[in-house]
Design a protein around this motif. Structure first.
Motif, PDB file in Angstrom:
ATOM      1  N   ALA A 177       0.833  -1.204   0.000  1.00 56.92           N
ATOM      2  CA  ALA A 177       0.000   0.000   0.000  1.00 56.92           C
ATOM      3  C   ALA A 177       0.867   1.254   0.000  1.00 56.92           C
ATOM      4  O   ALA A 177       0.571   2.229  -0.697  1.00 56.92           O
ATOM      5  N   GLY A 178       1.946   1.224   0.777  1.00 60.68           N
ATOM      6  CA  GLY A 178       2.858   2.359   0.785  1.00 60.68           C
ATOM      7  C   GLY A 178       3.521   2.555  -0.561  1.00 60.68           C
ATOM      8  O   GLY A 178       3.732   3.692  -1.019  1.00 60.68           O
ATOM      9  N   PHE A 179       3.866   1.460  -1.224  1.00 58.70           N
ATOM     10  CA  PHE A 179       4.490   1.538  -2.539  1.00 58.70           C
ATOM     11  C   PHE A 179       3.521   2.132  -3.560  1.00 58.70           C
ATOM     12  O   PHE A 179       3.896   2.996  -4.362  1.00 58.70           O
ATOM     13  N   ILE A 180       2.266   1.682  -3.535  1.00 57.56           N
ATOM     14  CA  ILE A 180       1.268   2.211  -4.459  1.00 57.56           C
ATOM     15  C   ILE A 180       1.070   3.703  -4.230  1.00 57.56           C
ATOM     16  O   ILE A 180       0.990   4.493  -5.177  1.00 57.56           O
ATOM     17  N   SER A 181       1.001   4.086  -2.967  1.00 61.44           N
ATOM     18  CA  SER A 181       0.811   5.498  -2.648  1.00 61.44           C
ATOM     19  C   SER A 181       2.020   6.331  -3.043  1.00 61.44           C
ATOM     20  O   SER A 181       1.893   7.450  -3.546  1.00 61.44           O
ATOM     21  N   THR A 182       3.230   5.788  -2.826  1.00 56.40           N
ATOM     22  CA  THR A 182       4.453   6.525  -3.137  1.00 56.40           C
ATOM     23  C   THR A 182       4.629   6.694  -4.638  1.00 56.40           C
ATOM     24  O   THR A 182       5.009   7.777  -5.116  1.00 56.40           O
ATOM     25  N   THR A 183       4.388   5.637  -5.404  1.00 57.09           N
ATOM     26  CA  THR A 183       4.667   5.658  -6.841  1.00 57.09           C
ATOM     27  C   THR A 183       3.468   6.098  -7.678  1.00 57.09           C
ATOM     28  O   THR A 183       3.637   6.566  -8.803  1.00 57.09           O
ATOM     29  N   GLY A 184       2.266   5.919  -7.158  1.00 60.77           N
ATOM     30  CA  GLY A 184       1.077   6.228  -7.938  1.00 60.77           C
ATOM     31  C   GLY A 184       0.732   5.171  -8.968  1.00 60.77           C
ATOM     32  O   GLY A 184      -0.162   5.375  -9.796  1.00 60.77           O
ATOM     33  N   ILE A 185       1.406   4.011  -8.956  1.00 62.43           N
ATOM     34  CA  ILE A 185       1.138   2.929  -9.912  1.00 62.43           C
ATOM     35  C   ILE A 185      -0.056   2.119  -9.404  1.00 62.43           C
ATOM     36  O   ILE A 185       0.044   1.420  -8.402  1.00 62.43           O
TER      37      ILE A 185
END
Length: 446
Positions: free
Chosen positions: A314-322
């Motif tokens: 979830a943090g990765f999705i939020s950070t990258t916007g992918i």
């Protein structure tokens, strides 16, 4: 029960990336999965005194299982862009048993863990067939998930800082490692906050590439490739640690570990679904649990570390916007295929753990923010503050207990009592749903 489609599909039906952007985002997911995967086999290999060639083989097997289970889950499991990686509790169980074993006993312990993971996986698959997931979902209110996420990040912060400060490498603070780690963090942070389009989505990948190059330039790549990969293609060996051995204590501990990790499965699915704005049904949790059970069985068969859906996704999705599924599928496929090429296991075994820690610092910090956000959404009533305060204080306090304080306990009990995340989470669930149970239905469970 049919899968709701109003928000679920809409969240992932954004314009799919194409061409160069698609492949760059796919590599981003691949590297993120790798960064969350390759540290565990290196640490476990060292704990069990495995030779360099065996560590490289372990890396290869965990790539195949993690990538393959990620694909299985997104296609027929929970169907979310949620990576599968070595579970912290399985990792802790390996290290705990390695600490109490000596000499040849360590090889026997690994074979006993093979059996334990297989049995635990079978139990989880059976549980997924029972109508329990709706009730489990209702247990994870915003208060519980908030406490869980904060405890998760706090428990890992020590390892992060020991790595990024160079303490793990030298035993003391290494100024060069500190500066390089700080540089990677700043790169990822600035790109995630200020970057636009491609640059924003490529933050962690760019940070890892630059960090890896810096560590190479300053002579910090101390884990050389083993050079034992004589074949360019090879199927990972089944039961590489030997024929599984039944040990009642380890089997019971393994089953208990798998059952407790149901909370991780539920919490990870919930956090990622909230990040994507999805509405999910009990069937989603049930399929996710079934996939987790299959992953545990495969981990035992392929002699690797039991997986779990990682909420840091979830943090990765939020950070990258992918948010598109297509690059996620391609990235997971590349990781799974890389497990079929021994030379890739050799290569990724040279990635400095300090670089992985630094590149993942921003997504993990985001996870702390998610936990705080969940808690801030609650009314600051005396009841809520007591549950939050007790759970966090006890869970974090347990993390500071010295190993000698619980050395006299049985191994299975020691592994549970020493886990601050588990103790804090169980206390939070007990206070939230038993001691201070509210009769009003929580909106999060609707």
């Amino acid at each position: 029960m049919s899968e709701p489609k109003s928000h679920s599909d809409q969240a992932l039906r954004e314009p799919a990336p194409r061409g160069t952007m698609l492949w760059l985002q796919s590599v981003q997911w691949m590297v993120f999965l790798l960064a969350n995967t390759i540290a565990a086999p290196i640490v476990v290999g060292a704990a069990f005194d495995l030779p360099a060639g065996d560590v490289s083989s372990l890396v290869q097997r965990i790539l195949l299982v993690s990538g393959g289970m990620t694909l299985l889950q997104v296609l027929v499991g929970h169907r979310l862009p949620l990576i599968e990686g070595a579970a912290g509790m399985w990792w802790a169980l390996f290290l705990t048993l390695a600490a109490v074993a000596t000499g040849g006993d360590k090889g026997a312990v690994l074979r006993q863990l093979e059996m334990g993971m297989i049995i635990a996986g079978v139990v989880l698959v059976l549980l997924s067939l029972l109508p329990l997931m709706g009730r489990l979902r209702d247990l994870f209110t915003p208060l519980v998930t908030g406490v869980y996420l904060i405890l998760l990040v706090v428990s890992l912060s020590g390892s992060f800082f020991k790595g990024m400060l160079g303490i793990t490498r030298t035993g003391g603070i290494d100024g060069t490692v500190v500066l390089m780690s700080l540089g990677v963090i700043l790169i990822v942070l600035m790109l995630s906050l200020k970057g636009r389009g491609l640059w924003r989505s490529m933050g962690p990948l760019i940070g890892i590439v630059i960090g890896w190059a810096l560590f190479a330039a300053f002579g910090y790549l101390d884990r050389e490739a083993t050079g034992e990969a004589t074949h360019w293609f090879a199927l990972p060996q089944l039961f590489a640690w030997g024929t599984p051995i039944w040990d009642t204590g380890i089997v019971l501990t393994s089953v208990l570990t798998g059952v407790i990790l149901i909370s991780n499965v539920v919490a990870s699915i919930l956090v990622v679904a909230r990040t994507l704005g999805q509405e999910i049904s009990s069937d989603t949790y049930r399929r996710g649990l079934r996939g987790n059970g299959i992953g545990s069985v495969l981990s035992g068969m392929f002699a690797t570390i039991g997986p779990v859906p990682l909420s840091v996704s979830a943090g990765f999705i939020s950070t990258t916007g992918i948010r598109s599924k297509r690059p996620f599928l391609i990235g997971a496929t590349m990781v799974a295929l890389s497990g079929l090429f021994p030379i890739i296991g050799d290569f990724f075994a040279t990635l400095p753990s300090e670089v992985a820690y630094a590149a993942l610092f921003v997504p993990f910090a985001q996870m702390m923010g998610f936990g705080i956000r969940d808690l801030m959404s609650l009314e600051p009533s005396p009841r809520n503050l007591q549950v939050i305060g007790f759970s966090l204080m006890v869970g974090i306090g347990v993390m500071f207990l010295p190993p000698s304080a619980i050395a006299t306990l049985d191994p299975w009990l020691r592994n549970l009592v020493a886990n601050g995340i588990l103790v804090g989470l169980l206390l939070c669930l007990f206070l939230e749903h038993v001691v201070f149970r509210e009769r009003v239905k929580n909106p999060a469970s609707e």
